[in-house]
Design a protein around this motif. Structure first.
Motif, PDB file in Angstrom:
ATOM      1  N   ALA A 278       0.377  -9.578   5.054  1.00 29.58           N
ATOM      2  CA  ALA A 278      -1.050  -9.244   5.127  1.00 29.58           C
ATOM      3  C   ALA A 278      -1.288  -7.833   4.573  1.00 29.58           C
ATOM      4  CB  ALA A 278      -1.540  -9.341   6.571  1.00 29.58           C
ATOM      5  N   TRP A 279      -0.346  -6.916   4.858  1.00 30.78           N
ATOM      6  CA  TRP A 279      -0.488  -5.545   4.335  1.00 30.78           C
ATOM      7  C   TRP A 279      -0.430  -5.553   2.802  1.00 30.78           C
ATOM      8  CZ3 TRP A 279       3.665  -2.889   1.849  1.00 30.78           C
ATOM      9  CH2 TRP A 279       3.354  -1.582   1.455  1.00 30.78           C
ATOM     10  N   VAL A 280       0.501  -6.329   2.235  1.00 30.72           N
ATOM     11  CA  VAL A 280       0.615  -6.415   0.774  1.00 30.72           C
ATOM     12  C   VAL A 280      -0.688  -6.978   0.184  1.00 30.72           C
ATOM     13  CG1 VAL A 280       1.786  -7.629  -1.119  1.00 30.72           C
ATOM     14  CG2 VAL A 280       3.127  -6.578   0.701  1.00 30.72           C
ATOM     15  N   ALA A 281      -1.206  -8.028   0.821  1.00 35.13           N
ATOM     16  CA  ALA A 281      -2.449  -8.642   0.327  1.00 35.13           C
ATOM     17  C   ALA A 281      -3.605  -7.636   0.363  1.00 35.13           C
ATOM     18  CB  ALA A 281      -2.779  -9.870   1.173  1.00 35.13           C
ATOM     19  N   ARG A 282      -3.622  -6.854   1.435  1.00 40.19           N
ATOM     20  CA  ARG A 282      -4.682  -5.858   1.592  1.00 40.19           C
ATOM     21  C   ARG A 282      -4.593  -4.783   0.494  1.00 40.19           C
ATOM     22  NH1 ARG A 282      -9.477  -4.543   2.581  1.00 40.19           N
ATOM     23  NH2 ARG A 282      -9.836  -2.518   3.538  1.00 40.19           N
ATOM     24  N   CYS A 283      -3.367  -4.335   0.187  1.00 36.42           N
ATOM     25  CA  CYS A 283      -3.186  -3.341  -0.887  1.00 36.42           C
ATOM     26  C   CYS A 283      -3.696  -3.924  -2.204  1.00 36.42           C
ATOM     27  CB  CYS A 283      -1.717  -2.981  -1.057  1.00 36.42           C
ATOM     28  SG  CYS A 283      -1.056  -1.976   0.266  1.00 36.42           S
ATOM     29  N   GLU A 284      -3.296  -5.181  -2.443  1.00 30.65           N
ATOM     30  CA  GLU A 284      -3.694  -5.875  -3.658  1.00 30.65           C
ATOM     31  C   GLU A 284      -5.219  -5.894  -3.762  1.00 30.65           C
ATOM     32  OE1 GLU A 284      -2.712  -6.916  -6.930  1.00 30.65           O
ATOM     33  OE2 GLU A 284      -0.919  -7.192  -5.694  1.00 30.65           O
ATOM     34  N   GLU A 285      -5.876  -6.216  -2.664  1.00 27.79           N
ATOM     35  CA  GLU A 285      -7.331  -6.301  -2.610  1.00 27.79           C
ATOM     36  C   GLU A 285      -7.965  -4.936  -2.884  1.00 27.79           C
ATOM     37  OE1 GLU A 285      -8.520  -7.986   1.139  1.00 27.79           O
ATOM     38  OE2 GLU A 285     -10.472  -6.980   1.008  1.00 27.79           O
ATOM     39  N   LEU A 286      -7.409  -3.895  -2.249  1.00 32.18           N
ATOM     40  CA  LEU A 286      -7.966  -2.549  -2.419  1.00 32.18           C
ATOM     41  C   LEU A 286      -7.772  -2.040  -3.843  1.00 32.18           C
ATOM     42  CD1 LEU A 286      -6.763  -0.892   0.898  1.00 32.18           C
ATOM     43  CD2 LEU A 286      -9.147  -1.251   0.228  1.00 32.18           C
ATOM     44  N   LEU A 287      -6.671  -2.434  -4.476  1.00 36.06           N
ATOM     45  CA  LEU A 287      -6.422  -1.952  -5.838  1.00 36.06           C
ATOM     46  C   LEU A 287      -7.341  -2.639  -6.826  1.00 36.06           C
ATOM     47  CD1 LEU A 287      -2.542  -1.613  -5.776  1.00 36.06           C
ATOM     48  CD2 LEU A 287      -4.216   0.240  -5.966  1.00 36.06           C
TER      49      LEU A 287
END
Ligand SMILES: NC(=O)c1ccc[n+]([C@@H]2O[C@H](COP(=O)([O-])OP(=O)(O)OC[C@H]3O[C@@H](n4cnc5c(N)ncnc54)[C@H](O)[C@@H]3O)[C@@H](O)[C@H]2O)c1
Ligand SMILES: [Zn+2]
Length: 665
Positions: free
Chosen positions: A108-117
């Protein structure tokens, strides 16, 4: 009926005013949680952990659920610093990390980073991660200037920490010089290796707490047993990735935790490997892995919140906890007289050890848990903390009643707040406590709890004076001790003589009487033992920084220990007066920067020769002891302005020699 609580579980939008707040009950719970979180943090960062990390994390998580924007959650570390040490401000604040505790949360953290980038051009986050061991120690910032070690500051509350340079300079893995010029701030973790713990502190069970304690010992004893490993450097523009940053640190001669570069799946694989085998084989403790978006450029884009970067996360090992059954409840009298309940449980395996005893903390806790023999309980064990009963899973027996008499001496117990206490001064548990305090204050680190326990049990030690009457045979005859150990232990006790007045006073272990307090007394003019003993409570209370409570404790404590102190003096353990006697009489000294000897040793050197040590540069100061007398640091400049002499440690030794010779002739 419950009151309407419109925004109870959500942050209140900043623009809204008025309305109904969360209900009172919830508010009270939030306040309680916040207070407890702060208290546990203060104890934890001082090395006196009160509850397990699992229980702490549960409380912090509960607070986060009730009030996600509570200011306590945005803070880093603890600002309740025990400042025998000078406080120092970090040029660039030191932060913390957000945590995840399982694979789903990491994904979920990786997905969130992806989303923010979002549209920012980048390689998929899941394919470009960097991972390092998360060391379980004490954060430290170490500063180098023109290749020389100049400063070391603990994280503290992220902004203000304690300047423990003198100790850090002596730790393993901290080069005095590096080849990189200019101004450099590297960040790392102070740890105690398990092999060092075993070799030098055999009685100790928590490397983290021991490392915290040693790092902050004012006399520097034992700092050389600690190790520092590094993982970060503040604001260094040329380094593009975490991977490169670790390499660069190693090129400069710093040790780093083990690390790897890979995909999200690689990281998860590694995490499993650590859980099953790698972690157990390490010579130091880790409490998880740290996973970073490798590109430092992307980390900057992601930014941070509350000093926790969005581009990195602590991937923590789950806290091991198991259910067991209470077979008995024991009430142990500790060194301060405090009676601590311990649950004896059916043996369970937790994190590689068989657990049969689990702490119940205090009598109030037993009452709150409603715990009784036969109950099924959740026992947890998180690397450093002793096993602890988390909760009653199923009740079977009647709730246990606290005892009314001491299990060691049979004396009557008294209740004080959450605790019950034995106040019998001749109770064996209390004697051990007083001896332990004496040993600790004089810095005789060869001595362990077990030796003290054996000597007390054998009747050789009843009070501190007995330490000086011990014969080699008394120790050598004990089980598993020999003549060699005996001589070493006794030599160590003798080598600390004469004791300075502040050390003598601290060694008595009177409540509220820490070294710093004792120094305050002495610099306020109570510079002989007689003067201290004659001082009225009101006089002491009037000393700035001391206060009425400490003054009362001190006068009460000194009176209660009167005979024991008289016997010490009669036995030749007379503290050295730091007033006008000795070659340095009438002179004042201040130390700055790191020295070749621990700060405590230097302080002792000055004080036992009659000099006075000041905490800062003032008009009163005669000598500033500094490694480089041509330094342009603010302290050095200030000293020059006041006409204070700047001298090196060597020149201090010479000064003592010269003045001693002059005095003798
Ligand atoms: N038991 C208690 O009473 C109690 C009280 C307070 C906090 N805690 C525990 O402390 C932790 C929270 O404290 P925290 O704010 O110090 O955060 P943290 O220890 O979880 O994580 C941040 C720290 O990790 C360290 N670190 C180690 N290796 C690292 C690496 N390779 N890269 C980057 N950083 C690395 C750094 O010092 C950094 O400041 C939790 O585990 C909590 O359970 C326990
Ligand atoms: Zn007792």
């Amino acid at each position: 009926m419950k009151q309407g609580n419109l925004f109870a579980a959500q942050p209140r939008p900043a623009s809204l005013q008025g309305g109904l707040d969360s209900n009172a009950e919830q508010r009270a719970r939030i306040d309680e949680l916040a207070q407890r979180v702060e208290r546990y943090r203060a104890s934890y960062y001082a090395g006196n952990t009160e509850i397990s990390d699992a229980a702490y994390d549960a409380l912090e998580d509960e607070l986060r659920a009730l009030d996600p924007t509570h200011p306590v959650l945005a803070r880093v570390g603890s600002s309740a610093l025990v400042t025998e040490w000078e406080k120092a401000r970090h040029e660039i604040p030191m932060g913390s990390l957000n945590k995840v505790v399982n694979e789903d949360e990491l994904r979920a953290w990786v997905a969130r980073c992806e989303e923010l980038l979002g549209k920012e051009p980048h390689a998929p986050v899941a394919s470009d991660l960097f991972v390092a061991e998360k060391l379980d120690g004490i954060s430290i910032e170490v500063l180098y200037k023109d290749g020389k070690l100049v400063d070391a500051i603990t994280r503290g509350d992220g902004e203000w920490g304690e300047r423990i340079t003198a100790n850090v300079a002596r730790m393993k893995g901290v080069p005095a010089r590096i080849r990189e010029r200019g101004h450099l701030s590297v960040r790392g973790e102070i740890i105690l290796r398990l092999s060092d713990m075993k070799a030098h502190f055999p009685g100790v069970t928590s490397p983290r707490n021991m490392a915290a304690g040693l790092s902050k010992r004012f006399d520097g004893q034992g700092a050389e047993r600690c190790t520092v490993m590094f993982y970060d450097v503040a604001e260094h523009a040329e380094i593009p990735t975490c991977r490169r940053r670790f390499e660069w640190l190693r090129e400069l001669g710093f040790a780093t935790p083990r690390s790897a570069h890979g995909t999200l799946d690689d990281v998860i694989d590694l995490y499993r490997k650590y859980g099953s085998e790698l972690r157990g084989a390490l010579d130091y403790e880790i409490d998880g892995l740290v996973v970073y978006v490798d590109s430092l450029n992307l980390q900057t884009v992601l930014g941070d919140l509350n000093r926790r970067p969005r581009g990195a996360v602590a991937f923590k090992f789950a806290s091991p906890a198991k259910v067991s059954k209470v077979v008995a409840i024991q009430w142990d009298t500790g060194p301060s007289g405090r009676v601590t309940p311990v649950a004896i449980v059916e043996p369970v395996e937790l994190a590689g050890a068989v657990v049969q005893r689990a702490s119940l903390h205090n009598a109030a806790n037993v009452r709150t848990l409603g715990l009784g023999v036969g109950d099924e309980v959740l026992v947890s064990r998180r690397n450093d903390v002793i096993p602890y009963v988390e909760e009653v899973v199923e009740k079977h027996g009647p709730a246990a009643q606290p005892p009314t008499t001491c299990g060691v001496c049979s004396g009557a117990l008294v209740t004080e707040g959450e605790y019950i206490l034995c106040r019998n001064a001749s109770c064996r548990a209390l004697i051990e406590g007083r001896i332990h305090n004496w040993i600790d204050a004089i810095g005789a680190l060869e001595w362990g709890d077990k030796l003290i326990e054996q000597l007390v049990a054998a009747g050789h030690l009843r009070e501190p004076l007995d330490l000086y009457k011990l014969k080699v045979k008394d120790i050598a005859d004990l089980e598993r001790r020999g003549e060699k150990i005996a001589k070493k232990c006794l030599d160590q006790i003798q080598s600390r003589l004469p004791l300075t007045l502040p050390v003598f006073l601290t060694a008595l272990g009177i409540e509220g009487f820490a070294l710093q307090t004792a120094r305050l007394l002495v610099s306020a003019g109570h510079d002989t033992l007689d003067k201290v003993r004659a001082a009225k409570e009101a006089e002491l209370a009037a000393i700035p920084g001391l206060g009425a409570i400490k003054a009362a404790n001190i006068t009460r404590g000194l009176a209660a220990r009167k005979d024991e102190i008289d016997r010490l003096i009669a036995g030749g353990i007379q503290p050295v007066t730091t007033a006008a006697e000795g070659p340095l009489g009438g002179l004042t000294f201040c130390f700055t920067g790191s020295g070749t000897r621990p700060r405590g040793e230097l302080t002792q050197l000055v004080e036992s020769n009659g000099g006075r040590v000041l905490g800062s540069v003032t008009k009163e100061l005669n000598y500033l002891i500094i490694a480089d007398t041509s330094s342009t640091s603010s302290k050095a400049e200030k000293a020059r302005k006041y006409g204070t002499k700047l001298i090196t440690e060597e020149q201090l030794d010479q000064l003592i020699e010269e003045r001693r010779a002059a005095g003798a002739s």
